[in-house]
Write a protein that holds these residues in place. Structure first.
Motif, PDB file in Angstrom:
ATOM      1  N   ALA A 144       0.877  -1.231   0.200  1.00 45.96           N
ATOM      2  CA  ALA A 144      -0.118   0.180  -0.008  1.00 45.96           C
ATOM      3  C   ALA A 144       0.822   1.367   0.147  1.00 45.96           C
ATOM      4  CB  ALA A 144      -0.899   0.000   1.073  1.00 45.96           C
ATOM      5  N   PHE A 145       1.889   1.446   0.841  1.00 47.64           N
ATOM      6  CA  PHE A 145       2.704   2.236   0.861  1.00 47.64           C
ATOM      7  C   PHE A 145       3.553   2.585  -0.566  1.00 47.64           C
ATOM      8  CE2 PHE A 145       6.895   4.182   2.410  1.00 47.64           C
ATOM      9  CZ  PHE A 145       6.828   5.533   2.560  1.00 47.64           C
ATOM     10  N   VAL A 146       4.090   1.285  -1.296  1.00 50.16           N
ATOM     11  CA  VAL A 146       4.402   1.440  -2.524  1.00 50.16           C
ATOM     12  C   VAL A 146       3.649   2.151  -3.529  1.00 50.16           C
ATOM     13  CG1 VAL A 146       5.484   0.106  -4.390  1.00 50.16           C
ATOM     14  CG2 VAL A 146       5.951  -0.563  -1.889  1.00 50.16           C
ATOM     15  N   ALA A 147       2.491   1.809  -3.672  1.00 51.21           N
ATOM     16  CA  ALA A 147       1.407   2.517  -4.455  1.00 51.21           C
ATOM     17  C   ALA A 147       1.278   3.941  -4.143  1.00 51.21           C
ATOM     18  CB  ALA A 147       0.079   1.519  -4.136  1.00 51.21           C
ATOM     19  N   GLN A 148       1.280   4.266  -2.825  1.00 49.68           N
ATOM     20  CA  GLN A 148       1.145   5.647  -2.303  1.00 49.68           C
ATOM     21  C   GLN A 148       2.447   6.469  -3.135  1.00 49.68           C
ATOM     22  OE1 GLN A 148       0.686   5.211   1.721  1.00 49.68           O
ATOM     23  NE2 GLN A 148      -1.157   6.566   1.354  1.00 49.68           N
ATOM     24  N   LEU A 149       3.716   5.769  -2.920  1.00 47.89           N
ATOM     25  CA  LEU A 149       4.896   6.458  -3.554  1.00 47.89           C
ATOM     26  C   LEU A 149       4.969   6.670  -4.984  1.00 47.89           C
ATOM     27  CD1 LEU A 149       7.771   4.606  -1.646  1.00 47.89           C
ATOM     28  CD2 LEU A 149       7.054   6.862  -1.272  1.00 47.89           C
ATOM     29  N   LYS A 150       4.164   5.504  -5.673  1.00 50.44           N
ATOM     30  CA  LYS A 150       4.298   5.657  -6.879  1.00 50.44           C
ATOM     31  C   LYS A 150       3.440   6.934  -7.566  1.00 50.44           C
ATOM     32  CE  LYS A 150       5.799   1.205  -7.895  1.00 50.44           C
ATOM     33  NZ  LYS A 150       7.191   1.827  -8.627  1.00 50.44           N
ATOM     34  N   ALA A 151       2.185   6.966  -6.881  1.00 54.67           N
ATOM     35  CA  ALA A 151       1.274   8.074  -7.078  1.00 54.67           C
ATOM     36  C   ALA A 151       1.587   9.358  -6.822  1.00 54.67           C
ATOM     37  CB  ALA A 151      -0.214   7.932  -6.359  1.00 54.67           C
ATOM     38  N   ALA A 152       2.587   9.473  -5.945  1.00 59.34           N
ATOM     39  CA  ALA A 152       3.153  10.651  -5.704  1.00 59.34           C
ATOM     40  C   ALA A 152       4.517  11.013  -6.399  1.00 59.34           C
ATOM     41  CB  ALA A 152       3.655  10.712  -4.438  1.00 59.34           C
ATOM     42  N   GLY A 153       4.898  10.261  -7.329  1.00 59.05           N
ATOM     43  CA  GLY A 153       5.975  10.189  -8.280  1.00 59.05           C
ATOM     44  C   GLY A 153       7.402  10.291  -7.532  1.00 59.05           C
ATOM     45  N   THR A 154       7.229   9.522  -6.271  1.00 59.67           N
ATOM     46  CA  THR A 154       8.659   9.448  -5.539  1.00 59.67           C
ATOM     47  C   THR A 154       9.043   7.874  -5.626  1.00 59.67           C
ATOM     48  OG1 THR A 154       7.828  10.645  -3.753  1.00 59.67           O
ATOM     49  CG2 THR A 154       9.525   9.066  -3.292  1.00 59.67           C
ATOM     50  N   ALA A 155      10.251   7.782  -6.214  1.00 61.56           N
ATOM     51  CA  ALA A 155      10.975   6.471  -6.359  1.00 61.56           C
ATOM     52  C   ALA A 155      11.442   5.660  -5.139  1.00 61.56           C
ATOM     53  CB  ALA A 155      12.475   6.631  -7.211  1.00 61.56           C
TER      54      ALA A 155
END
Length: 359
Positions: A144-155
């Motif tokens: 879930a956190f990985v998905a949030q990072l990707k949505a935010a454009g954070t690698a």
């Protein structure tokens, strides 16, 4: 001018993707990543870093604000993936307190009850901070956190210590693999604490096999402390390097003078993998305490974070006294190569020297 050597072209492509002038990432060292050091690395063209393990969300937010107010730049923030709750053993901890009391102040009976910061809250603070990259160590970030990072454009930069871990990180959605060799100072990033020592692999055996096993860019860390190490890592397939110990003697790191002096005189064999400070395996100078903790008949360290709590009084007293023999002095095997020069000069020198070596 385009790089003539394929290794340099690969590194320049990575640097361009992440807004860097040099493919040099500061290792995110918990407790040793002051704003001044991260700023100096970023302003020299590399990527600054924060090891946020020991910080609550407010402290993380404050650190990032100070970094950006001072000039900022590309930034990586690192978190440990939590281990399962440790098993407690009152009798064993009592024996440890008695042993540690011989190496520092008396250890309170409640010292092992050290709390950890809320991992979910730390993750939310990282999302709000929006760094260039969030990196993990000791395991994989929650989906879930990985998905949030990707949505935010954070690698997501995933630290691994084996080929199997690298494959797992790629499958879980990592954007970059950070291959950590056993030469590295500080904590070993093994996903399973009990495997850290037995499965330890040197960087130059690990790196090319990780590069072959995944389709992602790979960052090399562990024992990379001069231009020769950078060039060798790039030749073995790395897209960038992540020095840690190599930056600890810089004035911006501002580490305890006894620690800095110990690094300067450390031979490769003068470091040890030890659980004696935190309960998690890490590489440190082979000081009097580290050797005493490994002696026959001495109680085994408690699990993380219990051991960290039990050793807190000793570590704090040693830091105040400049006592290297009881200081938590993390050190990679290339520690003696770490220069006592400004961090910006170190970063520029690593990249310029590697370019010269690779032509």
């Amino acid at each position: 001018m385009p790089a003539r050597h394929p290794a340099l072209a690969r590194a320049q492509a990575f640097a361009g993707r992440y807004g860097l002038q040099a493919p040099v990432l500061m290792a995110p060292m918990a407790g040793a990543s002051p704003v001044a050091l991260a700023r100096a690395v970023a302003q020299a063209g590399g990527m600054g870093a924060l090891g946020a393990l020991l910080m609550d969300p407010v402290a993380i937010t404050d650190w990032v604000a100070r970094f950006r107010e001072s000039g900022g730049g590309p930034l990586q923030i690192n978190l440990w993936v939590p281990d399962p709750p440790p098993r407690r053993d009152a009798a064993h901890e009592a024996a440890l307190r008695e042993f540690l009391g011989r190496h520092g102040p008396p250890v309170p009976a409640t010292a092992g009850d050290v709390p950890l910061h809320d991992f979910h809250a730390q993750c939310q603070a990282l999302l709000a901070a929006r760094p260039m990259a969030v990196s993990s160590i000791m395991g994989l970030l929650p989906p879930a956190f990985v998905a949030q990072l990707k949505a935010a454009g954070t690698a997501w930069f995933a630290t691994v210590t084996t080929v199997a871990e690298a494959r797992a990180a790629e499958a879980a959605g990592a954007d970059v693999i950070v291959a950590q060799g056993a030469e590295a100072g500080g904590h070993c990033g093994a996903f399973r604490a009990e495997a850290a020592r037995d499965e330890a692999v040197g960087l130059f055996a690990l790196l090319p096999q990780v590069v072959d096993a995944v389709r992602l860019p790979v960052v090399a860390t562990g024992g990379v402390a001069d231009a020769r190490g950078v060039a060798a890592a790039l030749l073995l397939g790395a897209s960038a390097v992540q020095p840690g110990t190599a930056l600890l003697r810089t004035p911006e790191a501002a580490v305890n003078p006894a620690w800095a002096e110990g690094l300067a005189g450390a031979a490769p064999e003068g470091t040890r993998l030890t659980r004696a400070f935190s309960g998690r395996g890490g590489r440190a100078l082979a000081t009097g305490y580290v050797q005493a903790a490994a002696a026959p008949g001495v109680p085994e360290p408690a699990p993380y974070p219990v051991q960290r709590g039990l050793t807190a009084a000793m570590r704090e007293a040693a830091a105040a006294a400049g006592d290297l023999q009881h200081l938590q002095a993390w050190a990679g095997q290339a520690a003696a190569l770490a220069p006592a020069r400004p961090a910006g000069d170190v970063v520029r020198g690593l990249w310029a020297g590697a370019c010269e070596l690779l032509g």
